[in-house]
Design an enzyme around this catalytic site. Sequence first.
Site, PDB file in Angstrom:
ATOM      1  N   HIS A  89      51.450 -30.545  -3.713  1.00  0.00           N
ATOM      2  CA  HIS A  89      50.027 -30.229  -3.641  1.00  0.00           C
ATOM      3  C   HIS A  89      49.464 -29.866  -5.011  1.00  0.00           C
ATOM      4  O   HIS A  89      50.155 -29.307  -5.868  1.00  0.00           O
ATOM      5  CB  HIS A  89      49.784 -29.066  -2.688  1.00  0.00           C
ATOM      6  CG  HIS A  89      49.764 -29.455  -1.246  1.00  0.00           C
ATOM      7  ND1 HIS A  89      48.889 -30.383  -0.727  1.00  0.00           N
ATOM      8  CD2 HIS A  89      50.515 -29.008  -0.184  1.00  0.00           C
ATOM      9  CE1 HIS A  89      49.098 -30.514   0.574  1.00  0.00           C
ATOM     10  NE2 HIS A  89      50.072 -29.697   0.931  1.00  0.00           N
ATOM     11  N   CYS A 141      46.896 -33.951  -5.836  1.00  0.00           N
ATOM     12  CA  CYS A 141      45.446 -34.007  -5.890  1.00  0.00           C
ATOM     13  C   CYS A 141      44.928 -33.292  -7.137  1.00  0.00           C
ATOM     14  O   CYS A 141      45.559 -32.361  -7.642  1.00  0.00           O
ATOM     15  CB  CYS A 141      44.845 -33.353  -4.643  1.00  0.00           C
ATOM     16  SG  CYS A 141      45.130 -34.319  -3.141  1.00  0.00           S
TER      17      CYS A 141
END
Length: 318
Positions: A89, A141
């Site tokens: 992440h 991301c």
Amino acid sequence: MEATKRMAVLVGCNYPNTKYELHGCINDVMAMRETLMNRFGFEESNIQVLTDEPGSLLMPTGANIKRSLGRMVGKAKSGDVLFFHYSGHGTRVPSMKHGNFSRQDEAIVPCDFNLITDIDFRRLVNRLPKGTSFTMISDSCHSGGLIDKEKEQIGPSAIINDEKLQLRYTPDAAKAKTIPFQSILQHLSLHTNINTTDIGTHLLESFGADASLKFQLDSRELDTINSLKKPDAGILLSGCQANESSADMNPDNAAGKAYGAFSNAIENVLKENPAALSNKQVVVMARGMLKKQGLGQQHPCLYCSDENAEAMFLCQNP
């Protein structure tokens, strides 16, 4: 004369048994490990792997990742090739840099939520001895710009093959590799029991000296750390632009193996092109591959010096 070394730190975070669980990140770094040894001449003893799979001997906490990277850079000498692959992440946090109070900074999210920010990677690159190279792949991301102040070669302002960038919907099998800032703030607040929206307070309370430098120094001290070192040896291949998501793919069929879309695209580009490729070629080809797969909303980027944009990926001999 001592032979040059090729060293790597590979980090895969799947966040098992949490609401943020991903599925392909450990697969990504294990596939890259094989590629490093079989194609690029890395010795197994010079590759350190950190994953959060059950029973892992070295968990990918913020402190462990930074220590591993710090040791690798500390061993480096002129001519050495250094590589860091992160799959997991990412997030964005409010900027504290002097004069940039309205913008956000990029960070990766280790398994313990002890964020590693663009400032930490800038400091790491600034420590590199002259003549070394440091290539970083971040399949996460908001990964565009993760080495602060690194020059954009392919990014938000780029037009590839005369095509302007467009955002599209993510396929059903894909999950965005992001944890929103508010979710991270909420997670940390549950541990500190401190009533504040200042994420730095929570990170310093939880991790102390192991927290990101971004939260330990004032804005003017950060400006000093962020000054560019010439020549700059940092090379960032990011899974997407700073304002975009990177996809974690989890195929529906039983035989399908989960993977990060960008990591998988790089693996396929390398398989289809056995000859040496430049850093620029790798990113352009990965963009094209993601577009063919219906992931046109995800635009891999390249940040590095002009010279390194044309240099061979991982210094492979032509």
